[in-house]
Design an enzyme around this catalytic site. Structure first.
Site, PDB file in Angstrom:
ATOM      1  N   GLU A 221      46.469  43.016  44.340  1.00 52.77           N
ATOM      2  CA  GLU A 221      47.035  43.856  45.394  1.00 52.77           C
ATOM      3  C   GLU A 221      48.394  43.386  45.889  1.00 52.77           C
ATOM      4  OE1 GLU A 221      44.152  44.332  48.506  1.00 52.77           O
ATOM      5  OE2 GLU A 221      42.752  45.397  47.197  1.00 52.77           O
TER       6      GLU A 221
ATOM      7  N   GLU B 175      26.490  44.775  54.709  1.00 51.80           N
ATOM      8  CA  GLU B 175      27.788  44.287  54.226  1.00 51.80           C
ATOM      9  C   GLU B 175      28.218  43.039  54.969  1.00 51.80           C
ATOM     10  OE1 GLU B 175      32.363  45.803  53.362  1.00 51.80           O
ATOM     11  OE2 GLU B 175      31.017  47.067  54.537  1.00 51.80           O
TER      12      GLU B 175
ATOM     13  N   GLU C 265      43.555  51.035  38.842  1.00 54.17           N
ATOM     14  CA  GLU C 265      43.827  52.456  38.639  1.00 54.17           C
ATOM     15  C   GLU C 265      43.456  53.225  39.908  1.00 54.17           C
ATOM     16  OE1 GLU C 265      44.265  55.948  35.872  1.00 54.17           O
ATOM     17  OE2 GLU C 265      44.109  53.898  35.172  1.00 54.17           O
TER      18      GLU C 265
ATOM     19  N   GLU D 135      44.810  52.937  42.804  1.00 49.76           N
ATOM     20  CA  GLU D 135      45.077  52.160  44.018  1.00 49.76           C
ATOM     21  C   GLU D 135      46.570  52.265  44.327  1.00 49.76           C
ATOM     22  OE1 GLU D 135      43.182  48.077  45.614  1.00 49.76           O
ATOM     23  OE2 GLU D 135      44.153  47.910  43.667  1.00 49.76           O
TER      24      GLU D 135
END
Length: 147
Positions: A65, A88, A107, A109
């Site tokens: 990222e 979570e 892909e 993002e």
């Protein structure tokens, strides 16, 4: 002595990374979030893949990222963001001694890397311009670590 039915989402967990470029600058990401219908400023984060250790996830997500590796990693906390409906967990990491290596976005993002002064992040949180809980919790932990 009564029976109650509960539904909840099972989640594999995720990591949040606080990447410090220097002692006064953090890397945030700006991306459009369809659930809230606007762009959000967030800390880098990502889902833990099956069989993957959380630190490995953090290392992978920081490269994918933001395009950085970190020479120093510190686990700060385990956080549970939505205990009313999900198991979570977020594993929160502090990443320092960053080295640029180039991004490799997944892909589909789309995000911008936004270096921001910590004082500006704090002011944006207080003013309601940054509302993502990952940033709010991450900055609180960063302040505690720095004290």
């Amino acid at each position: 002595g009564k029976i109650a039915r509960r539904e909840f989402v099972q989640h594999p967990g995720a990591v949040i990374i606080i990447p410090l470029l220097d002692e006064n600058t953090v890397i945030l990401e700006r991306q459009f979030r369809y659930a809230v219908g606007r762009h959000m400023l967030e800390l880098p984060a990502g889902k833990i893949e099956p069989g993957e250790e959380p630190l490995a996830t953090a290392r992978r997500e920081l490269i994918e990222e933001c395009g950085y590796t970190a020479g120093s990693w510190q686990h700060l906390a385990t956080l549970h963001p939505c205990v009313g409906y999900s198991d979570e967990r977020f594993e929160l990491y502090l990443a320092r001694d960053l080295v640029s290596v180039g991004r490799a976005l997944d892909e589909g993002e789309f995000l911008d890397v936004v270096p921001m002064a910590l004082d500006e992040v704090r002011a944006s949180i207080k003013a309601g311009r940054i509302t993502d809980v990952k940033v709010v919790a991450g900055l609180a932990w960063l302040d505690w670590v720095k004290d």
